[in-house]
Structure formats: structure tokens, C-alpha cells
Design a protein around this motif. Structure first.
Motif, PDB file in Angstrom:
ATOM      1  N   GLN A   1     -81.607  29.611  55.473  1.00 58.98           N
ATOM      2  CA  GLN A   1     -82.665  29.677  54.461  1.00 58.98           C
ATOM      3  C   GLN A   1     -82.897  28.277  53.888  1.00 58.98           C
ATOM      4  OE1 GLN A   1     -81.803  32.332  51.249  1.00 58.98           O
ATOM      5  NE2 GLN A   1     -83.778  32.018  50.250  1.00 58.98           N
ATOM      6  N   VAL A   2     -84.159  27.839  53.924  1.00 62.58           N
ATOM      7  CA  VAL A   2     -84.500  26.511  53.421  1.00 62.58           C
ATOM      8  C   VAL A   2     -84.515  26.534  51.900  1.00 62.58           C
ATOM      9  CG1 VAL A   2     -86.314  24.765  53.319  1.00 62.58           C
ATOM     10  CG2 VAL A   2     -85.845  25.968  55.475  1.00 62.58           C
ATOM     11  N   GLN A   3     -83.741  25.665  51.304  1.00 66.20           N
ATOM     12  CA  GLN A   3     -83.716  25.554  49.852  1.00 66.20           C
ATOM     13  C   GLN A   3     -83.706  24.088  49.454  1.00 66.20           C
ATOM     14  OE1 GLN A   3     -80.264  27.935  48.642  1.00 66.20           O
ATOM     15  NE2 GLN A   3     -81.641  29.578  48.047  1.00 66.20           N
ATOM     16  N   VAL A   4     -84.403  23.798  48.363  1.00 63.48           N
ATOM     17  CA  VAL A   4     -84.364  22.461  47.768  1.00 63.48           C
ATOM     18  C   VAL A   4     -84.021  22.607  46.296  1.00 63.48           C
ATOM     19  CG1 VAL A   4     -85.920  21.342  49.397  1.00 63.48           C
ATOM     20  CG2 VAL A   4     -86.860  22.492  47.403  1.00 63.48           C
ATOM     21  N   GLY A  24     -81.377  19.082  49.875  1.00 67.42           N
ATOM     22  CA  GLY A  24     -81.769  20.146  50.784  1.00 67.42           C
ATOM     23  C   GLY A  24     -80.574  20.915  51.314  1.00 67.42           C
ATOM     24  N   TYR A  32     -88.373  17.013  57.924  1.00 72.94           N
ATOM     25  CA  TYR A  32     -89.345  17.564  56.995  1.00 72.94           C
ATOM     26  C   TYR A  32     -90.072  16.464  56.228  1.00 72.94           C
ATOM     27  CZ  TYR A  32     -87.691  22.390  57.460  1.00 72.94           C
ATOM     28  OH  TYR A  32     -87.383  23.636  57.937  1.00 72.94           O
ATOM     29  N   ALA A  97     -90.651  19.533  47.136  1.00 75.61           N
ATOM     30  CA  ALA A  97     -91.084  20.557  48.070  1.00 75.61           C
ATOM     31  C   ALA A  97     -90.921  20.045  49.490  1.00 75.61           C
ATOM     32  CB  ALA A  97     -92.532  20.939  47.811  1.00 75.61           C
ATOM     33  N   ARG A 100     -91.877  21.582  57.045  1.00 76.99           N
ATOM     34  CA  ARG A 100     -91.440  21.272  58.402  1.00 76.99           C
ATOM     35  C   ARG A 100     -92.577  20.604  59.153  1.00 76.99           C
ATOM     36  NH1 ARG A 100     -89.288  19.813  62.588  1.00 76.99           N
ATOM     37  NH2 ARG A 100     -87.864  21.024  63.885  1.00 76.99           N
ATOM     38  N   TYR A 113     -97.074  22.888  51.298  1.00 79.38           N
ATOM     39  CA  TYR A 113     -95.620  22.971  51.214  1.00 79.38           C
ATOM     40  C   TYR A 113     -95.160  24.401  50.924  1.00 79.38           C
ATOM     41  CZ  TYR A 113     -95.541  17.877  51.101  1.00 79.38           C
ATOM     42  OH  TYR A 113     -95.675  16.553  51.426  1.00 79.38           O
ATOM     43  N   PRO A 114     -94.386  24.995  51.815  1.00 75.41           N
ATOM     44  CA  PRO A 114     -93.913  26.368  51.592  1.00 75.41           C
ATOM     45  C   PRO A 114     -92.609  26.488  50.816  1.00 75.41           C
ATOM     46  CG  PRO A 114     -93.377  25.684  53.818  1.00 75.41           C
ATOM     47  CD  PRO A 114     -94.127  24.535  53.184  1.00 75.41           C
ATOM     48  N   HIS A 115     -91.848  25.396  50.748  1.00 72.27           N
ATOM     49  CA  HIS A 115     -90.512  25.488  50.149  1.00 72.27           C
ATOM     50  C   HIS A 115     -90.441  24.619  48.905  1.00 72.27           C
ATOM     51  CE1 HIS A 115     -89.432  27.361  53.929  1.00 72.27           C
ATOM     52  NE2 HIS A 115     -89.862  26.288  54.576  1.00 72.27           N
ATOM     53  N   TRP A 116     -90.137  25.245  47.780  1.00 75.67           N
ATOM     54  CA  TRP A 116     -90.137  24.576  46.481  1.00 75.67           C
ATOM     55  C   TRP A 116     -88.836  24.787  45.738  1.00 75.67           C
ATOM     56  CZ3 TRP A 116     -94.293  21.864  44.291  1.00 75.67           C
ATOM     57  CH2 TRP A 116     -95.468  21.851  45.065  1.00 75.67           C
TER      58      TRP A 116
END
Length: 126
Positions: A1-4, A24, A32, A97, A100, A113-116
Motif C-alpha cells: 500500500q502506497v503511503q506518504v 514514503g 514516483y 503527494a 507513479r 496525484y492519487p496518493h496523499w
């Protein structure tokens, strides 16, 4: 799971400096585009800076050009935003954010950006 996860926000006096970190997990930051965004009270979120995958390019919005520097440390899987000569108008919640990407230049269009992360508060005040 992508997390920042962002960190480093604080209260600072005008003219001061801060370094924000974006860490990350679940992905390799080197693959990314990473963007920094901020949102001041009562205002829309705006793009501040970004760094492209493989560190090919960086971008700064006009209001921070010459004062902020974005950098990445692939070994630590992190991206940093060094902020200097801070102004009251830099106050806000700062978000990083992740997007990929296989090629190209980064963008500060937040809709890409999908990951925040959850954000970190920066307050510039005397």
C-alpha cells in the motif's frame, strides 16, 4: 500500500527556515513524481513544488522560487522541502503527494496525484 507521511511543520518567525520531510512506504520514491502542495485557511490547495522520478526535473511556483528547494534521498525513500526566508503568506498545511510515473516531467496539478499524506502545519508568524 502506497503511503506518504509529512513531518517537520512548526511555528516559525518571518525570515526563518524549515525543512519538511515526505517519507514514503510501500513504494520506491525513485519511481514516483513527488509534489508538495499547501492550503492556507480559507483558500484552495495550491501546488508549491515537485520533483520528477529519476530526479530529471523540478518545478517551483513563482511565489517560492529562489526560497524553497526540493530534494530527494532515494536511500531514505524520502523527499524534502527546504524552505528559507519564510513569509507570513507561506502559512498553511503542507501536503506531499505521489504519482507513479515512467517518464516525463512532474506537475503541480493536484488532480494527477492519487496518493496523499495527512499534511503538516506550517505557521509563519511573529
Amino acid at each position: 500500500q502506497v503511503q506518504v507521511v509529512e513531518s517537520g511543520g512548526s511555528l516559525v518567525s518571518p525570515g526563518g527556515s524549515l525543512r519538511l520531510s515526505c517519507s514514503g512506504s510501500g513504494f520506491a520514491v525513485r519511481d514516483y513524481h513527488i509534489g508538495w502542495f499547501r492550503q492556507a485557511p480559507g483558500k484552495a490547495r495550491e501546488g508549491v513544488s515537485c520533483t520528477s522520478m529519476n530526479n530529471r526535473s523540478t518545478y517551483y511556483t513563482d511565489s517560492v522560487q529562489g526560497r524553497f528547494v526540493i530534494s530527494r534521498d532515494d536511500a531514505k525513500n524520502a523527499v524534502y522541502l527546504q524552505m528559507r526566508s519564510l513569509k507570513v503568506e507561506d502559512t498553511g498545511v503542507y501536503y506531499c503527494a505521489a504519482l507513479r510515473a515512467s517518464t516525463g516531467y512532474c506537475s503541480v496539478n493536484m488532480y494527477y496525484y492519487p496518493h496523499w499524506g495527512q499534511g503538516t502545519q506550517v505557521t509563519v508568524s511573529s
